[in-house]
Each structure stands twice: as structure tokens, then as C-alpha cells.
Write an enzyme that holds these catalytic residues in place. Structure first.
Site, short mmCIF file in Angstrom:
data_model
loop_
_atom_site.label_atom_id
_atom_site.label_comp_id
_atom_site.label_asym_id
_atom_site.label_seq_id
_atom_site.Cartn_x
_atom_site.Cartn_y
_atom_site.Cartn_z
N THR A 71 43.64 -6.70 82.02
CA THR A 71 44.38 -6.74 83.29
C THR A 71 43.89 -5.59 84.17
OG1 THR A 71 46.24 -7.78 82.19
CG2 THR A 71 46.69 -6.75 84.31
N ASN A 159 42.13 -19.32 77.56
CA ASN A 159 43.03 -18.83 76.52
C ASN A 159 43.96 -19.91 75.96
OD1 ASN A 159 43.69 -18.25 79.33
ND2 ASN A 159 45.71 -17.69 78.54
N GLN A 187 38.48 -14.02 76.12
CA GLN A 187 38.53 -14.91 74.95
C GLN A 187 37.14 -15.14 74.35
OE1 GLN A 187 41.24 -15.66 73.46
NE2 GLN A 187 42.75 -15.16 75.04
N SER A 207 39.42 -7.30 76.52
CA SER A 207 40.60 -6.63 75.93
C SER A 207 40.40 -6.48 74.44
CB SER A 207 41.84 -7.51 76.15
OG SER A 207 42.74 -6.89 77.01
N HIS A 209 42.55 -5.94 72.05
CA HIS A 209 43.54 -6.51 71.12
C HIS A 209 43.36 -8.01 70.87
CE1 HIS A 209 46.50 -8.56 73.89
NE2 HIS A 209 45.83 -7.82 74.77
N THR A 245 42.72 10.84 80.72
CA THR A 245 42.12 11.16 79.42
C THR A 245 41.94 9.88 78.61
OG1 THR A 245 43.17 13.30 79.48
CG2 THR A 245 42.43 12.54 77.32
N CYS A 334 58.66 -21.94 77.61
CA CYS A 334 59.73 -22.92 77.46
C CYS A 334 61.01 -22.43 78.11
CB CYS A 334 60.01 -23.16 75.99
SG CYS A 334 58.59 -23.86 75.20
N1 PLP Z 1 42.40 -12.98 80.57
C1 PLP Z 1 42.58 -13.83 79.56
C2 PLP Z 1 41.72 -15.04 79.42
C3 PLP Z 1 43.57 -13.59 78.61
O1 PLP Z 1 43.76 -14.43 77.61
C4 PLP Z 1 44.37 -12.44 78.76
C5 PLP Z 1 45.49 -12.20 77.83
O2 PLP Z 1 46.14 -13.13 77.39
C6 PLP Z 1 44.14 -11.58 79.83
C7 PLP Z 1 43.15 -11.89 80.72
C8 PLP Z 1 44.94 -10.33 80.03
O3 PLP Z 1 44.68 -9.44 78.99
P1 PLP Z 1 45.58 -8.13 78.74
O4 PLP Z 1 46.99 -8.59 78.76
O5 PLP Z 1 45.14 -7.62 77.42
O6 PLP Z 1 45.32 -7.18 79.83
#
Ligand code: PLP
Length: 753
Positions: A71, A159, A187, A207, A209, A245, A334
Site C-alpha cells: 500500500t 489476488n 501476488q 509486500s 507478508h 528508521t 459478506c
Molecule cells: N495489491 C494486491 C494485489 C494485494 O493482494 C494486496 C493485499 O491484499 C495489496 C496490494 C496491499 O498490500 P498490503 O496490504 O500488504 O499493503
């Protein structure tokens, strides 16, 4: 054991990544900007991770910035591109008029475009590039507009569906375009090479995570020569392009993940992942005959499956999977009553039922065969559970027990199915068009005879689906005899369902034909289906041309005489999930009702006061016509949440506790939460069958604590509030649901393990 199949949302942290993060917090905790030895060690680590990232992503002509995640990467890229456009405008150049993004882009992209477009005062047109039915961008559309675009944003892989974009095709469509190009690589990381060096991509955010690193660390690729404007100014870190930092534990962990990618071993090959997906596809197809997959396997990441099951909303599938401890996610968010269709599937032009019932199953590339095999086994158990509950179109011999009254709700409108399992006869009251298919399925699957399909009145807000239902299941009708317009079989005084008896009572007012159906089990009236005449918190409006306002007050008195003030009244609308009321619950809350029953208003005064109340009634929150003026909107919603700790303390203190699982039978079947340390009576009463047990619960002594629980705490909160409103002071909802079920003292917490 949980089976986590929601890797596109996030992944667990790889053990090597965890170890690297811990080392960066304990031993090598330095600030990479410090010039002493501790700081220099941290800088060396950071430089090594960045170098590895360059190698893994194949980047030699560009920079990779560490930041908090995709993001932030998207914001930085959009801010950079739009700031450059603004500078050009300020320099007197004519700007392109468009900012384009793929219609299936993650929300972060269009939101960032709109945000910075407004904030920077550019006011360019922000347009979605359409996608076709397979989820791929419409390249002809893009090519046509590319010349007038300032920035084009297209994700590498989606995603929700896993659909892989045709980046070469997009590049070709942009060949004569001045636009900057952002490719969301989130992704794709670790699953798909982006060839950043070869393509003219300007920005690519990632990202950590989503690929086994912790949350809070990400990368932004910026091509050499692409404009860049810092989002964060300050201490000048990252070459003054991203101050603050650095997140060294995150960088160290990401480095460990990149190391696994570079060295091999941990992450499976595409061929292996495809074989896993094939196994899951087989299990799903066996479990849910009729299943449709919402994206072509050949065009998608091998780690993502998106599917819909005809007739089964995604909320049901999510509850089902969660009950089996398989963690998946909806293709959509939902809502309480209706699933909000997935924007991605809507953009692909899929039929509305498919976008409203989509489920995404995704696994990470470090998954192993044992997990896939266990998932397949549980998926098959989910299918069996759904079939046994008559929730899928294929017939089933071993259906679960039948409840006397089952309640269905669509946008606040309520339909009831009354059944007797012994005689196998049933009646449907106030059928709704949306329910024709599930009701047909219910009747066929359980081989019941339909004694009647009744309406409590001619409805103003929806059409009755009685005729549709009759034509769907003609074989289920007890006899083909004639009925009155509300469906009552001509010539009958009562309808018998084994020992149950249904009689009718004319209660004109809301409409001239309003009729109540009284359910008697031989021991007096058990429940009355009152349509909209009396609802929890409202009386049915009587300002329609077909209303009979002067007869409303006499009808309320007739109801009072016929069934008394404590019989459960089951309404035709229940906007606030209160399930049932009685005259006694409503008299103190509804002054008009009280006045009609105590005789302090005559029929005319009552009709006038009611008309005043109903002038200009606004539509409901479901954008349907309101069926009555709500005078009790539940403003004083009772605080019903009981934390697991509070439950434990009550049990320890020796309180009598009844724990009620209000999940549906297809969830119960897949397993109950484990026993608690201390004894509590347990019951399983699905929310859809709640009204059957309300009288027993109301008869519990004042010393009994009635604690409802469900998957997440939402449904149990509804049940607890409904019981509180009906007068049960000690009704509770277990906060957080099964997910936060109180652990037994002999169970080790993960931290202690
Ligand atoms: N773009 C895609 C395709 C994603 O799947 C996601 C998270 O679901 C994001 C952007 C945003 O990532 P983050 O929330 O780690 O900043």
C-alpha cells in the site's frame, strides 16, 4: 489443527524468517544509519538483503526501496507519477487527460489514484480498464486510450482469482503511450517472474507478508529514470526517498525469504504447485457437484482457486469451511444478510450468483503435500455435511433432523417453513422469490409433502413466490385442490401436520386480507404467524389502498382474545433480528398497541394516530419499502458480550450455565469446540431454528446463564439480544465465537509450546 488456505491474504512467517527477525531484534539490533560497529553491522545486513532482492527480482537498471508494504509502495508510485505530471502542467505542457487502472485491481490502486489526483489538484479522469470474462485486460480498449494516459496501473496477478495479466500484451498496447506504468507485483512475488529489467515497467510494489515474511515490510521497484517523490520526509533514509528508521527485523526476515527463493529447497516448483491445485480441484468437485471455477487454470497462479457452488452463498461456504477449521476467504465481503458481490468477478461479467457465492482458496508456495491431502479430506467432509443438510441440489438419503419451524430471512422479510418429521408434511408461510430454490431443495431432499403454501397477506414490498414454488415441486402437493388467494385450501378448517394443527384468524388492518396462522401442538397455541400486523417494535403500516385502517385496532383485540399476551408472535418482517415478540413484549414499547388493547383509543382515533405516524415512511436500510413505522428501533441494544474469561469465572463460581451453539447443522456436524474445564450444559440450536426453543429458554430460572456462541460472535449476539428483549435477563453471547473459545488449562498455548 487449522488448515490455512488463505495465503493471498497473508502467510505465516517462515521459520528462517522468524529466526532472522529475532536475531535482528536481539543481537544485531543496530540502526543502519549509526556509524559505530553496531550500526555498521545493521547496514551490512540491509545492503546484503537489498543486493539479494536485486538478484532475485532481476533488477539491474533500477532501485529497490524498503518500505512498509505494497500500500505504501502504491502511494509512493502514484504520488511520484502524479507529481511529475503536475510539474509538467506547471511548466506549461498539455497533460494527458487519463489515469487508468485495471478493473480488477486491488482497492489500494484506484483509491490512491483518486486520493492523489484530488490532493494534487490534477483532476484527471480516473478510468478502469475493462477486463474480459477470463479476467484479462481489454487490450484494444487500452491501446485506444493509452496515448492520452498519464499513468497506467495493471496488476501482475489478481489476488481474488489468481488471473495472470498479459504484461507483454499491455506493454505492446502502451508502445506509443507517454504513460508511466505501475505493475502491482504483490501476488506475483515468488510465483511469477516479472522480468523488470526487460519490460518498461516504471514502478512495482511488493509486500513481504504475502510470501512468508512478517507484516510491515515491503519493496518498491523504481525504474532508472522514472520520477520519484518521497512520501515520507525526515532523516533521509533510503537515499532520502523514504525517511524513517528502517524496519530491520522485517528486512532481515524478508532477506531470509529471498534467500530461500534464491537457494531453492523451500519453495515448490510451478509443476508441483499445479499438481497440488489439481488435487484440491478434484476434492472440491467431488464435494460440491455443480461447482464452477471462476478462472481458467491455464491463466492463473497455480496457488489460487476461486469457485462458486450453485445455490450456496459464500457466507454459508465460509461458515462451513471455518467449522472444519479450513481457513479460506470469500471472493467478497459478506454483509449480514446478503453477500456483497465481489467487484473483481462483477468486472469479469460473471453471473450475479457466481460473484455473490464466490470463495477463494489460496496456498503459499512453501505448502507441502501433507497439508494438501489433509485439506482434501476435510473438503470432502464439508461436502458431505452440506449434502446431509439438503443444501446442495443432489439428493441425500441421510438428511439431518428436521426442525419444527425453520426461519429464512431476505433483506428483513421473513419466510417460515413448518414441518412435522413424522407425517412428513410441511407448510410454507410467506415464501420469497429468492427462496424458491432452497425451499424446493429442502422439500425434495427430505421427501416431505407440501400441505399448503400460505401468505399472511398480499405483500406490498415483494411478490409472493407461492405459484413459482407450486410449479417447481408439483409432486409434493398433498392434493391439487383449489385454494383461496392466500393459499388456504378451500373447504378446510385447519391444516394438520401430524400432531400439529394450523388454524387461521382474520386480522384485517395492514391489508384487508391480513390473516394470522395459529400453530397448535395439542397443548394450546405455540406460535402465531402474524405477518406484518405486529412486528417487534412496529405495527404494520395501514396506508395502502388495500389497507383496512379502521379494522386494525379490532384485529389486535381479536388476536389478544384468541392467543393471549404471552404466545410467541412470528413476524413477516424482522429488520432488527429480534426473531419473535409477544403482545406483552410490545405493549410497553408500542404506545398505540397499548392504547388499542386497553381501550383508551377507539378504532377511529387509533387509525388517525397511526396514519400520522406513517406519513412519509422512509425505505428500510435494505432499500425496500418499510412495512411499518418502527417505534422501537433497538436504540438501547443490550450489551450481551461475555468474554471467555468472564464465562470461565461464572463456571468457576458454580453458576448454572447453558451453552448454546447457534451455528447451522452443517457446521455442527463438522465438530464442536472442545470440552471446557468446568461443566456446562450444551445445546445446539441453529439460529434458523431459534424460535422453536425460545419458550423453553424463557422458562429457565433466573439463576441460569444462557450463553450463545457461534463462529465469530455475530449470530450469537443476535440470539442473545433477541432473548433479552423477550425478557431473559441472563442471555449472553460468547465474544469472538469459536475462534476465541476458552482454552482448557491442560492445553498449551502456542507461546508455551
Ligand atoms: N495489491 C494486491 C494485489 C494485494 O493482494 C494486496 C493485499 O491484499 C495489496 C496490494 C496491499 O498490500 P498490503 O496490504 O500488504 O499493503
Amino acid at each position: 489443527m487449522d488448515i490455512y488456505l488463505d495465503a493471498n491474504a497473508t502467510t505465516p512467517v517462515l521459520p528462517q524468517a522468524r529466526a532472522a527477525a529475532i536475531a535482528a531484534m536481539s543481537d544485531d539490533f543496530g540502526n543502519p544509519s549509526s556509524v559505530h560497529g553496531t550500526g555498521l553491522k545493521a547496514r551490512a545486513l540491509m545492503d546484503a538483503v537489498r543486493a539479494r532482492a536485486h538478484r532475485v527480482l532481476g533488477v539491474t537498471h533500477g532501485q529497490l526501496l524498503f518500505l512498509s508494504g505494497a500500500t505504501e509502495g502504491i502511494q509512493t508510485a502514484v504520488l511520484s507519477a502524479l507529481t511529475a505530471l503536475r510539474s509538467r502542467r506547471e511548466g506549461g505542457e498539455a497533460l494527458p487527460g487519463l489515469l487508468l487502472y485495471g478493473a480488477t485491481e486491488h482497492k489500494a490502486v484506484p483509491e490512491a489514484l483518486r486520493h492523489w489526483n484530488t490532493l494534487l489538484g490534477l483532476h484527471l479522469d480516473v478510468l478502469a480498464v475493462p477486463v474480459d470474462g477470463s479476467g484479462r485486460h481489454d487490450l484494444a480498449w487500452l491501446r485506444e486510450r493509452a496515448g492520452n494516459a498519464g499513468l497506467v496501473c495493471t496488476m501482475a496477478a489478481n489476488n481474488e482469482t489468481g488471473v495472470i495479466s498479459d504484461l507483454d500484451g499491455i506493454q505492446d498496447a502502451l508502445s506509443d503511450s507517454p504513460a508511466l506504468w505501475l505493475v502491482d507485483g504483490v501476488q506475483a512475488l515468488g510465483k511469477l517472474p516479472l522480468r523488470l529489467n526487460e519490460r518498461r515497467i516504471d514502478y512495482a510494489p511488493f509486500s513481504g507478508h504475502k510470501l512468508y515474511a512478517p507484516k510491515g515490510i515491503g519493496l518498491l521497484y523504481v525504474r532508472d529514470g522514472a520520477p520519484i517523490t518521497p512520501l515520507l520526509a525526515g532523516g533521509g533514509q533510503e537515499g532520502a526517498l523514504r525517511s524513517g528508521t528502517e524496519n530491520m527485523p522485517g528486512i532481515a526476515a524478508l532477506g531470509a525469504v529471498l534467500e530461500q527463493l534464491e537457494e531453492g529447497g523451500t519453495f515448490k516448483t510451478s509443476a508441483t504447485l499445479e499438481a497440488y491445485r489439481e488435487r484440491l480441484t478434484e476434492a472440491l468437485t467431488e464435494a460440491f457437484p455443480g461447482i464452477v471455477f471462476n478462472a481458467e487454470p491455464a491463466m492463473t497462479l497455480p496457488t489460487t482457486l476461486n469457485f462458486s457452488v450453485p445455490g450456496v452463498p459464500s457466507s454459508v461456504l465460509l461458515d462451513l469451511f471455518d467449522a472444519a477449521s479450513i481457513r479460506v476467504s470469500g471472493g467478497s465481503a459478506c454483509g449480514a444478510s446478503k453477500a456483497r458481490p465481489s467487484d473483481v468477478l462483477v468486472a469479469m461479467g460473471l453471473a450475479p450468483w457466481r460473484s455473490a457465492s464466490a470463495v477463494r482458496l489460496s496456498f503459499g508456495p512453501a505448502t507441502d503435500m501433507a497439508l494438501i491431502a489433509a485439506a482434501c479430506e476435510r473438503i470432502r467432509a464439508c461436502g458431505a455435511s452440506l449434502r446431509d443438510s439438503c443444501m446442495t441440489p443432489d439428493m441425500q438419503q441421510h438428511a439431518l433432523p428436521v426442525d419444527r419451524i425453520t426461519r429464512y430471512v431476505v433483506d428483513g422479510a421473513v419466510c417460515y417453513l413448518v414441518a412435522d418429521p413424522v407425517s412428513r408434511r410441511c407448510v410454507i408461510i410467506d415464501p420469497l422469490p429468492e427462496l424458491t430454490q432452497p425451499l424446493t431443495q429442502w422439500i425434495r431432499c427430505r421427501s416431505h409433502t407440501l400441505a399448503a403454501v400460505l401468505d399472511t397477506h398480499g405483500h406490498g414490498d415483494h411478490s409472493s413466490s407461492a405459484a413459482a414454488l407450486r410449479s417447481e415441486v408439483p409432486e409434493a402437493f398433498a392434493d391439487g385442490g383449489d385454494t383461496d388467494p392466500l393459499g388456504w385450501p378451500l373447504g378446510l378448517d385447519d391444516i394438520r401436520l401430524g400432531a400439529l394443527r394450523l388454524t387461521r384468524l382474520a386480522i384485517p388492518g395492514h391489508t384487508a386480507d391480513s390473516t394470522a396462522y395459529v400453530l397448535d401442538d395439542g397443548e394450546g397455541p405455540q406460535a402465531v404467524f402474524v405477518g406484518d400486523t405486529v412486528m417487534p417494535g412496529a405495527l404494520g403500516r395501514s396506508d395502502f389502498p388495500i389497507s383496512a385502517p379502521l379494522q386494525f385496532a379490532p384485529s389486535l383485540n381479536a388476536l389478544d382474545r384468541a392467543v393471549g399476551r404471552d404466545t410467541l408472535l412470528l413476524p413477516g418482517h424482522d429488520y432488527d433480528s429480534r426473531y419473535a415478540c409477544t403482545l406483552n413484549t410490545e405493549i410497553p414499547r408500542q404506545p398505540l398497541l397499548a392504547a388499542a388493547l386497553d381501550g383508551s383509543m377507539d378504532a377511529l382515533e387509533f387509525a388517525r394516530a397511526k396514519a400520522a405516524l406513517e406519513r412519509d415512511l422512509a425505505p428500510t436500510e435494505f432499500q425496500t419499502m418499510a412495512c411499518g413505522a418502527r417505534v422501537d428501533r433497538g436504540g438501547e441494544l443490550a450489551a450481551v458480550a461475555l468474554t471467555p474469561g468472564e464465562l470461565d469465572r461464572r463456571l468457576e463460581a458454580g453458576c448454572a450455565v447453558v451453552l448454546v451453539d447457534v451455528r447451522e447443522p452443517y457446521e455442527h456436524r463438522l465438530g464442536s469446540p472442545p470440552a471446557l474445564d468446568r461443566v456446562a450444559r450444551r445445546e445446539a440450536v441453529a439460529l434458523s431454528a431459534l424460535v422453536n426453543t425460545i419458550p423453553q429458554w424463557l422458562a429457565l430460572g433466573d439463576d441460569v446463564e444462557l450463553v450463545f456462541f457461534c463462529r465469530s460472535g455475530n449470530r450469537s449476539a443476535q440470539a442473545a439480544r433477541a432473548l433479552r428483549r423477550l425478557g431473559l435477563k441472563r442471555a449472553w453471547s460468547l465474544a469472538g465465537g469459536v475462534a476465541l473459545w476458552p482454552a482448557r488449562s491442560d492445553e498449551q498455548s502456542p507461546a508455551a509450546a
